[in-house]
Design a protein around this motif. Structure first.
Motif, PDB file in Angstrom:
ATOM      1  N   LEU A   1       9.881  30.311  25.481  1.00 38.75           N
ATOM      2  CA  LEU A   1      10.482  31.570  25.013  1.00 38.75           C
ATOM      3  C   LEU A   1      11.977  31.606  25.341  1.00 38.75           C
ATOM      4  O   LEU A   1      12.797  32.013  24.514  1.00 38.75           O
ATOM      5  CB  LEU A   1       9.785  32.764  25.670  1.00 38.75           C
ATOM      6  N   SER A   2      12.320  31.196  26.543  1.00 35.72           N
ATOM      7  CA  SER A   2      13.742  31.195  26.926  1.00 35.72           C
ATOM      8  C   SER A   2      14.552  30.280  26.020  1.00 35.72           C
ATOM      9  O   SER A   2      15.653  30.632  25.589  1.00 35.72           O
ATOM     10  CB  SER A   2      13.907  30.735  28.376  1.00 35.72           C
ATOM     11  N   ASP A   3      13.986  29.116  25.698  1.00 41.68           N
ATOM     12  CA  ASP A   3      14.675  28.192  24.780  1.00 41.68           C
ATOM     13  C   ASP A   3      14.853  28.821  23.405  1.00 41.68           C
ATOM     14  O   ASP A   3      15.921  28.725  22.790  1.00 41.68           O
ATOM     15  CB  ASP A   3      13.854  26.907  24.566  1.00 41.68           C
ATOM     16  N   SER A   4      13.789  29.450  22.922  1.00 37.69           N
ATOM     17  CA  SER A   4      13.846  30.053  21.586  1.00 37.69           C
ATOM     18  C   SER A   4      14.907  31.147  21.547  1.00 37.69           C
ATOM     19  O   SER A   4      15.668  31.261  20.583  1.00 37.69           O
ATOM     20  CB  SER A   4      12.491  30.654  21.205  1.00 37.69           C
ATOM     21  N   ILE A   5      14.961  31.949  22.589  1.00 35.21           N
ATOM     22  CA  ILE A   5      15.950  33.028  22.647  1.00 35.21           C
ATOM     23  C   ILE A   5      17.359  32.437  22.697  1.00 35.21           C
ATOM     24  O   ILE A   5      18.260  32.887  21.982  1.00 35.21           O
ATOM     25  CB  ILE A   5      15.667  33.947  23.856  1.00 35.21           C
ATOM     26  N   ALA A   6      17.532  31.405  23.502  1.00 36.37           N
ATOM     27  CA  ALA A   6      18.860  30.795  23.621  1.00 36.37           C
ATOM     28  C   ALA A   6      19.360  30.310  22.262  1.00 36.37           C
ATOM     29  O   ALA A   6      20.526  30.474  21.907  1.00 36.37           O
ATOM     30  CB  ALA A   6      18.810  29.633  24.621  1.00 36.37           C
ATOM     31  N   GLN A   7      18.437  29.742  21.469  1.00 37.31           N
ATOM     32  CA  GLN A   7      18.806  29.237  20.151  1.00 37.31           C
ATOM     33  C   GLN A   7      19.222  30.324  19.185  1.00 37.31           C
ATOM     34  O   GLN A   7      19.901  30.058  18.199  1.00 37.31           O
ATOM     35  CB  GLN A   7      17.609  28.505  19.540  1.00 37.31           C
TER      36      GLN A   7
ATOM     37  N   ARG B   1       7.874  26.497  19.438  1.00 34.71           N
ATOM     38  CA  ARG B   1       9.227  27.017  19.196  1.00 34.71           C
ATOM     39  C   ARG B   1       9.334  27.646  17.809  1.00 34.71           C
ATOM     40  O   ARG B   1      10.024  28.637  17.621  1.00 34.71           O
ATOM     41  CB  ARG B   1      10.268  25.903  19.357  1.00 34.71           C
ATOM     42  N   SER B   2       8.652  27.051  16.839  1.00 35.79           N
ATOM     43  CA  SER B   2       8.682  27.594  15.479  1.00 35.79           C
ATOM     44  C   SER B   2       8.032  28.979  15.432  1.00 35.79           C
ATOM     45  O   SER B   2       8.529  29.902  14.774  1.00 35.79           O
ATOM     46  CB  SER B   2       7.988  26.609  14.541  1.00 35.79           C
ATOM     47  N   ILE B   3       6.924  29.135  16.139  1.00 36.79           N
ATOM     48  CA  ILE B   3       6.243  30.441  16.170  1.00 36.79           C
ATOM     49  C   ILE B   3       7.171  31.496  16.781  1.00 36.79           C
ATOM     50  O   ILE B   3       7.481  32.517  16.154  1.00 36.79           O
ATOM     51  CB  ILE B   3       4.929  30.336  16.986  1.00 36.79           C
TER      52      ILE B   3
END
Ligand SMILES: Nc1ncnc2c1ncn2[C@@H]1O[C@H](COP(=O)(O)OP(=O)(O)OP(=O)(O)O)[C@@H](O)[C@H]1O
Ligand SMILES: [Mg+2]
Length: 154
Positions: free
Chosen positions: A9-15, A47-49
């Motif tokens: 989740l943190s990675d997805s938000i960062a992106q 990550r896609s979800i």
């Protein structure tokens, strides 16, 4: 390979911070939990979800609003909620929102109507499920959308 949901989740938000900044949206992170939640899925699929759901919250809700991303348990089962303060989705369109190329008539944000279809397929391939529901205020008026990922579909 077990993945730590909070870190994905943190990675997805960062992106997606570029979009959040451009639209002056504050992302509130609520990763409730001393105990970590893990799922077994390909990292790109998870990550896609999350990425598609957070992208929707950022694009389809008003500038300057707040998006909440929460990892918590509901009925003893782990879920991720992406909560926004946008227009929600008309009840008659909420099931079709997962269809390829479907966009709610009048949607102004750019997009092709594929994100939710892709996210739901990735979820189902990995034993998860996405459910959408509108938020309502005290007067019953729609005040946003909750996109919930049931991390175990059972
Ligand atoms: N958080 C949301 N708030 C309001 N409407 C939403 C939200 N998420 C999705 N929708 C509606 O559902 C439609 C389908 O979403 P979907 O993610 O599949 O496509 P998209 O966002 O239009 O394009 P993209 O392919 O870039 O994701 C959107 O066009 C929009 O009308
Ligand atoms: Mg989308």
């Amino acid at each position: 390979m077990p993945l730590d949901v909070a870190s994905v989740l943190s990675d997805s938000i960062a992106q997606l911070m570029v979009i959040a900044d451009r639209r002056r949206i504050d992302i509130d992170i609520g990763f409730d939990g001393q105990t970590s939640v893990t799922v077994t899925a390909p990292p790109a699929e998870l990550r896609s979800i999350f990425g598609n759901l957070i992208d929707n919250a950022l694009r389809h809700s008003p500038e300057g609003s707040v998006v909440d991303v929460r990892l918590h348990a509901v009925d003893g089962q782990p879920v991720v909620d992406v909560v926004d303060n946008g227009p929600g989705i008309p009840p008659e369109a909420i099931d079709r929102a997962f269809d390829r190329f479907f966009r709610v008539p009048g949607t102004t944000a750019e997009g092709s109507g594929l994100g939710l279809a892709i996210a739901q397929m990735a979820a189902q391939r990995n034993g998860m499920r996405i459910a959408l529901s509108n938020r309502t205020d005290d007067s019953g008026a729609v005040c946003g959308l909750v996109a919930r990922v049931h991390l175990r579909s059972a």
